[in-house]
Design a protein around this motif. Structure first.
Motif, PDB file in Angstrom:
ATOM      1  N   ILE A  10      54.924  29.668  33.641  1.00  0.00           N
ATOM      2  CA  ILE A  10      54.462  30.462  34.749  1.00  0.00           C
ATOM      3  C   ILE A  10      55.511  30.871  35.618  1.00  0.00           C
ATOM      4  N   GLY A  11      56.445  30.003  35.926  1.00  0.00           N
ATOM      5  CA  GLY A  11      57.436  30.754  36.972  1.00  0.00           C
ATOM      6  C   GLY A  11      58.586  31.684  36.470  1.00  0.00           C
ATOM      7  N   SER A  12      58.595  31.877  35.122  1.00  0.00           N
ATOM      8  CA  SER A  12      59.361  32.626  34.534  1.00  0.00           C
ATOM      9  C   SER A  12      59.590  34.196  35.100  1.00  0.00           C
ATOM     10  N   VAL A  13      58.602  34.800  35.683  1.00  0.00           N
ATOM     11  CA  VAL A  13      58.266  36.119  36.314  1.00  0.00           C
ATOM     12  C   VAL A  13      58.464  36.034  37.472  1.00  0.00           C
ATOM     13  N   TYR A  14      58.561  34.667  38.266  1.00  0.00           N
ATOM     14  CA  TYR A  14      58.983  34.845  39.753  1.00  0.00           C
ATOM     15  C   TYR A  14      60.429  34.544  40.017  1.00  0.00           C
ATOM     16  N   GLU A  15      61.167  33.900  39.159  1.00  0.00           N
ATOM     17  CA  GLU A  15      62.453  33.500  39.253  1.00  0.00           C
ATOM     18  C   GLU A  15      63.331  34.709  40.409  1.00  0.00           C
ATOM     19  N   ARG A  16      63.314  36.020  39.928  1.00  0.00           N
ATOM     20  CA  ARG A  16      63.888  36.988  40.542  1.00  0.00           C
ATOM     21  C   ARG A  16      62.935  37.752  41.484  1.00  0.00           C
ATOM     22  N   SER A  17      61.561  37.654  41.443  1.00  0.00           N
ATOM     23  CA  SER A  17      60.859  38.309  42.184  1.00  0.00           C
ATOM     24  C   SER A  17      59.919  37.272  42.928  1.00  0.00           C
ATOM     25  N   ASN A  18      60.370  36.550  43.917  1.00  0.00           N
ATOM     26  CA  ASN A  18      59.753  35.504  44.677  1.00  0.00           C
ATOM     27  C   ASN A  18      58.345  35.693  45.189  1.00  0.00           C
ATOM     28  N   ILE A  19      57.431  35.103  45.232  1.00  0.00           N
ATOM     29  CA  ILE A  19      56.452  35.345  46.035  1.00  0.00           C
ATOM     30  C   ILE A  19      56.006  34.115  46.958  1.00  0.00           C
ATOM     31  N   LYS A  20      55.409  34.451  48.303  1.00  0.00           N
ATOM     32  CA  LYS A  20      55.245  33.197  49.169  1.00  0.00           C
ATOM     33  C   LYS A  20      53.905  33.253  49.225  1.00  0.00           C
ATOM     34  N   THR A  21      53.046  32.938  48.294  1.00  0.00           N
ATOM     35  CA  THR A  21      51.516  32.731  48.221  1.00  0.00           C
ATOM     36  C   THR A  21      51.101  32.012  47.118  1.00  0.00           C
ATOM     37  N   LYS A  22      50.247  31.266  47.068  1.00  0.00           N
ATOM     38  CA  LYS A  22      49.564  30.338  45.939  1.00  0.00           C
ATOM     39  C   LYS A  22      48.600  31.209  45.155  1.00  0.00           C
ATOM     40  N   ASP A  23      48.261  32.347  45.814  1.00  0.00           N
ATOM     41  CA  ASP A  23      47.324  33.307  45.096  1.00  0.00           C
ATOM     42  C   ASP A  23      48.086  34.185  44.189  1.00  0.00           C
ATOM     43  N   PHE A  24      48.153  33.903  42.477  1.00  0.00           N
ATOM     44  CA  PHE A  24      48.861  34.734  41.842  1.00  0.00           C
ATOM     45  C   PHE A  24      48.166  34.229  40.357  1.00  0.00           C
ATOM     46  N   PRO A  25      48.123  35.330  39.402  1.00  0.00           N
ATOM     47  CA  PRO A  25      47.949  34.789  38.122  1.00  0.00           C
ATOM     48  C   PRO A  25      48.598  33.729  37.412  1.00  0.00           C
ATOM     49  N   LEU A  26      48.076  32.847  37.076  1.00  0.00           N
ATOM     50  CA  LEU A  26      49.017  31.807  36.291  1.00  0.00           C
ATOM     51  C   LEU A  26      49.925  32.325  35.051  1.00  0.00           C
ATOM     52  N   PHE A  27      49.391  33.089  34.251  1.00  0.00           N
ATOM     53  CA  PHE A  27      50.068  33.452  32.987  1.00  0.00           C
ATOM     54  C   PHE A  27      50.241  34.928  32.856  1.00  0.00           C
ATOM     55  N   ALA A  28      51.383  35.379  33.378  1.00  0.00           N
ATOM     56  CA  ALA A  28      51.427  36.831  33.599  1.00  0.00           C
ATOM     57  C   ALA A  28      51.876  37.380  32.128  1.00  0.00           C
ATOM     58  N   THR A  29      51.477  38.693  31.815  1.00  0.00           N
ATOM     59  CA  THR A  29      51.541  39.191  30.308  1.00  0.00           C
ATOM     60  C   THR A  29      52.994  39.293  29.926  1.00  0.00           C
ATOM     61  N   ASP A  30      54.176  39.474  30.873  1.00  0.00           N
ATOM     62  CA  ASP A  30      55.501  39.286  30.516  1.00  0.00           C
ATOM     63  C   ASP A  30      56.024  38.077  30.855  1.00  0.00           C
TER      64      ASP A  30
END
Length: 263
Positions: A10-30
């Motif tokens: 789940i965290g793999s897509v946000y490592e370099r593109s941080n978000i500061k919210t709990k509202d996000f899709p759990l499993f991104a396509t990439d």
């Protein structure tokens, strides 16, 4: 260990593109598994085989050379004569959860954690991070209340766990050290209302998101268990060799907990 893998994916897509919210899709396509998963699986198989941690980490790391390892670990991975390199990176803590699950006692879990960590992360802060995560998982397995876990870990490891997730989130930035990753990951798990909430906490603070979520997930699994639906989604990202180790790991856990060993 499933919790760590779910957090990693789940965290793999946000490592370099941080978000500061709990509202996000759990499993991104990439999304995909990364070095957190590879190293965790390597150590799980190592413990199951009573093997050499260095050999297993190198075998699995070389099998998946593009999983996103840190520079120093990559050098170690391909060195002719690998030696510990005094690292205090969060890689020490991201991969250690099998020790907490497979050992019959807390003392043996700590011994395993030291053994698998010292082959690379032999700096005191690296070892401290690995041991702290191991202890938190063991305490959570026993159903110890979050506030008690927080107090015990603070006393033993001198981590500052006083901030809430909301306190951490605004100013937290990318940090690959154990001392900068392990305390917030612990807080994200201890403050959660469930497994999914723990992962959302970890992603929402930013930083090294896949590793943060892997560490948080490993603790949250011990606290809440892993929802079947989330694991079904995560499995779709994993190749057969990783799934085979996970099956062995699951079988070993069935035997361990059936025997009542959880001291």
């Amino acid at each position: 260990m499933k919790g760590a893998i779910i957090g990693d994916i789940i965290g793999s897509v946000y490592e370099r593109s941080n978000i500061k919210t709990k509202d996000f899709p759990l499993f991104a396509t990439d999304a995909d598994f990364t070095d957190d998963t590879v190293c965790t699986v390597a150590l799980a198989e190592c413990i199951l085989d009573w093997g050499d941690p260095s050999a297993y980490l190198r075998r699995w790391g070389r099998r998946y050379p593009d999983a996103g390892y840190g520079d120093r670990f990559s050098e170690w991975l391909w060195a002719e004569q690998p030696e510990p390199y005094e690292s205090f990176g969060n890689g020490a803590a991201m991969r250690v959860s099998p020790c907490a699950w497979l050992a019959p006692t807390t003392q043996e879990a700590r011994s395993l954690a030291r053994a698998v960590t010292q082959v690379t992360h032999n700096h005191p802060e690296g070892m401290k991070g690995a041991l702290a995560v191991t202890d938190v998982i063991r305490l959570a397995q026993r159903g110890i209340r979050p506030e008690v876990i927080r107090a015990r870990v603070t006393e033993r490891y001198r981590y500052d766990l006083t901030c809430s997730v909301d306190d951490i989130r605004p100013s937290y930035a990318f940090d690959v050290t154990c001392q900068g990753t392990v305390p917030p990951a612990i807080v994200c798990a201890l403050e959660a209302t469930g497994f999914e909430d723990a992962i959302r906490n970890a992603i929402s603070i930013g930083g090294d998101s896949d590793t943060l979520a892997a560490i948080t997930g490993s603790i949250a699994e011990a606290m809440f268990g892993v929802p079947d639906a989330l694991w079904v989604e995560a499995e779709a990202y994993l190749p057969d060799d990783i799934l085979a180790v996970l099956e062995r790991f699951s079988d070993a856990l069935t035997g361990r907990f059936a025997g009542g060993a959880n001291r």
